[in-house]
Design a protein around this motif. Structure first.
Motif, PDB file in Angstrom:
ATOM      1  N   SER A  57       0.980  -1.268  -0.225  1.00  0.00           N
ATOM      2  CA  SER A  57      -0.076  -0.085  -0.028  1.00  0.00           C
ATOM      3  C   SER A  57       0.946   1.332  -0.159  1.00  0.00           C
ATOM      4  N   GLU A  58       2.182   1.269   0.641  1.00  0.00           N
ATOM      5  CA  GLU A  58       3.009   2.223   0.563  1.00  0.00           C
ATOM      6  C   GLU A  58       3.601   2.564  -0.886  1.00  0.00           C
ATOM      7  N   VAL A  59       4.076   1.385  -1.384  1.00  0.00           N
ATOM      8  CA  VAL A  59       4.519   1.285  -2.793  1.00  0.00           C
ATOM      9  C   VAL A  59       3.712   2.122  -3.554  1.00  0.00           C
ATOM     10  N   PHE A  60       2.572   1.648  -3.739  1.00  0.00           N
ATOM     11  CA  PHE A  60       1.671   2.285  -4.458  1.00  0.00           C
ATOM     12  C   PHE A  60       1.074   3.773  -4.109  1.00  0.00           C
ATOM     13  N   LYS A  61       1.499   4.368  -3.729  1.00  0.00           N
ATOM     14  CA  LYS A  61       1.331   5.721  -3.276  1.00  0.00           C
ATOM     15  C   LYS A  61       2.107   6.617  -4.097  1.00  0.00           C
ATOM     16  N   VAL A  62       3.029   6.205  -5.019  1.00  0.00           N
ATOM     17  CA  VAL A  62       3.611   6.980  -5.930  1.00  0.00           C
ATOM     18  C   VAL A  62       2.791   7.449  -7.089  1.00  0.00           C
ATOM     19  N   GLU A  63       3.148   8.552  -7.423  1.00  0.00           N
ATOM     20  CA  GLU A  63       2.214   9.140  -8.624  1.00  0.00           C
ATOM     21  C   GLU A  63       2.166   8.100  -9.859  1.00  0.00           C
ATOM     22  N   GLN A  64       1.227   8.164 -10.523  1.00  0.00           N
ATOM     23  CA  GLN A  64       1.209   7.334 -11.759  1.00  0.00           C
ATOM     24  C   GLN A  64       1.272   5.869 -11.545  1.00  0.00           C
ATOM     25  N   SER A  65       0.743   5.510 -10.428  1.00  0.00           N
ATOM     26  CA  SER A  65       0.736   4.082  -9.928  1.00  0.00           C
ATOM     27  C   SER A  65      -0.382   3.530  -9.435  1.00  0.00           C
ATOM     28  N   VAL A  66      -0.707   2.155  -9.395  1.00  0.00           N
ATOM     29  CA  VAL A  66      -2.176   2.094  -8.913  1.00  0.00           C
ATOM     30  C   VAL A  66      -2.226   0.411  -8.672  1.00  0.00           C
ATOM     31  N   TYR A  67      -2.733   0.098  -7.602  1.00  0.00           N
ATOM     32  CA  TYR A  67      -2.724  -1.562  -7.554  1.00  0.00           C
ATOM     33  C   TYR A  67      -3.969  -1.735  -7.383  1.00  0.00           C
ATOM     34  N   TRP A  68      -4.688  -2.807  -7.910  1.00  0.00           N
ATOM     35  CA  TRP A  68      -6.074  -3.331  -8.000  1.00  0.00           C
ATOM     36  C   TRP A  68      -6.146  -4.586  -7.340  1.00  0.00           C
ATOM     37  N   ILE A  69      -7.211  -4.706  -6.189  1.00  0.00           N
ATOM     38  CA  ILE A  69      -7.418  -5.739  -5.344  1.00  0.00           C
ATOM     39  C   ILE A  69      -8.640  -6.274  -5.815  1.00  0.00           C
ATOM     40  N   ALA A  70      -8.604  -7.692  -6.026  1.00  0.00           N
ATOM     41  CA  ALA A  70      -9.804  -8.338  -6.149  1.00  0.00           C
ATOM     42  C   ALA A  70     -10.357  -9.109  -4.950  1.00  0.00           C
ATOM     43  N   GLU A  71     -11.463  -8.968  -4.424  1.00  0.00           N
ATOM     44  CA  GLU A  71     -11.851  -9.323  -3.260  1.00  0.00           C
ATOM     45  C   GLU A  71     -13.055 -10.183  -3.292  1.00  0.00           C
ATOM     46  N   GLU A  72     -13.356 -11.162  -2.628  1.00  0.00           N
ATOM     47  CA  GLU A  72     -14.868 -12.029  -2.524  1.00  0.00           C
ATOM     48  C   GLU A  72     -14.972 -12.358  -1.240  1.00  0.00           C
ATOM     49  N   GLU A  73     -16.167 -11.940  -0.757  1.00  0.00           N
ATOM     50  CA  GLU A  73     -16.587 -12.325   0.485  1.00  0.00           C
ATOM     51  C   GLU A  73     -15.700 -11.774   1.626  1.00  0.00           C
ATOM     52  N   GLY A  74     -14.935 -10.637   1.383  1.00  0.00           N
ATOM     53  CA  GLY A  74     -14.172  -9.875   2.296  1.00  0.00           C
ATOM     54  C   GLY A  74     -12.748 -10.525   2.319  1.00  0.00           C
ATOM     55  N   LYS A  75     -12.485 -11.482   1.320  1.00  0.00           N
ATOM     56  CA  LYS A  75     -11.174 -12.082   1.258  1.00  0.00           C
ATOM     57  C   LYS A  75     -10.404 -11.743  -0.035  1.00  0.00           C
ATOM     58  N   ILE A  76      -9.241 -11.283   0.300  1.00  0.00           N
ATOM     59  CA  ILE A  76      -8.378 -10.927  -0.964  1.00  0.00           C
ATOM     60  C   ILE A  76      -8.063 -12.239  -1.980  1.00  0.00           C
ATOM     61  N   ILE A  77      -8.461 -12.096  -3.175  1.00  0.00           N
ATOM     62  CA  ILE A  77      -8.312 -13.447  -3.844  1.00  0.00           C
ATOM     63  C   ILE A  77      -7.453 -13.152  -5.137  1.00  0.00           C
ATOM     64  N   GLY A  78      -7.144 -11.746  -5.224  1.00  0.00           N
ATOM     65  CA  GLY A  78      -6.044 -11.504  -6.455  1.00  0.00           C
ATOM     66  C   GLY A  78      -5.685 -10.155  -6.305  1.00  0.00           C
ATOM     67  N   GLY A  79      -4.838  -9.672  -7.212  1.00  0.00           N
ATOM     68  CA  GLY A  79      -4.278  -8.273  -7.366  1.00  0.00           C
ATOM     69  C   GLY A  79      -3.441  -8.004  -8.377  1.00  0.00           C
TER      70      GLY A  79
END
Length: 172
Positions: A57-79
């Motif tokens: 989450s800190e790494v992706f605070k850099v400008e021109q960056s983003v990290y997407w999370i896939a979540e199912e029933e409150g559990k992270i299943i991908g990114g």
């Protein structure tokens, strides 16, 4: 970006796609390391030993960056994310850390994460997307090729992940 997207799958389970937040760090790091162990690429020179894996989450605070999370029933299943890796050519970003849990594979979740990341790169104004991978991740490599990524003969940029031996580039 800041948007949250829901996607109803055929089985009726809702998948939420959202940007990373600080509360995701530990669960996401464990998912990434589990996948790398599963495919036997849990070695030095990969995100497995990269200390930033525990603080994405800190790494992706850099400008021109983003990290997407896939979540199912409150559990992270991908990114998956887009990052302006040092040393890449002007207008080029890196597609980084695309991982899905074993239960999420074959459901289009990795493809959706990749597409959201590519769309984000276009919104940021990037013209090329670079990635690094392994032959052991053959399903992912095939997905990249289907999306238009072409294999390169040598790495670009300075990701620090010297163990990766598949390098690809997508011209947007």
């Amino acid at each position: 970006m800041g948007a949250i997207f829901n996607f109803e799958e055929k089985c009726g389970m809702a998948i939420t796609y959202r940007e990373i937040n600080e509360g995701d760090n530990q669960e996401l790091a464990e998912l990434i390391r589990t996948v790398l162990r599963e495919f036997k690429v849990d070695k030095p020179g990969t995100v497995y030993t990269d200390p930033t894996t525990d603080h994405l989450s800190e790494v992706f605070k850099v400008e021109q960056s983003v990290y997407w999370i896939a979540e199912e029933e409150g559990k992270i299943i991908g990114g998956c994310g887009i990052y302006p890796t040092s040393g890449l050519p002007e207008g080029c970003a890196e597609l980084v850390k695309l991982y899905t849990s074993a239960a999420a594979r074959g459901r289009g979740i990795g493809k959706m994460l990749m597409q959201k990341s590519i769309s984000s790169a276009q919104q940021f104004g990037y013209h090329q997307i670079y990635l690094e991978s392994f032959p052991e991740l053959s399903t992912a490599v095939a997905m990249y090729e289907k999306a238009g990524f072409k294999k390169l003969s040598a790495p670009l940029g300075q990701s620090g992940h010297f163990a990766c031996n598949v390098w690809m580039l997508l011209i947007l």
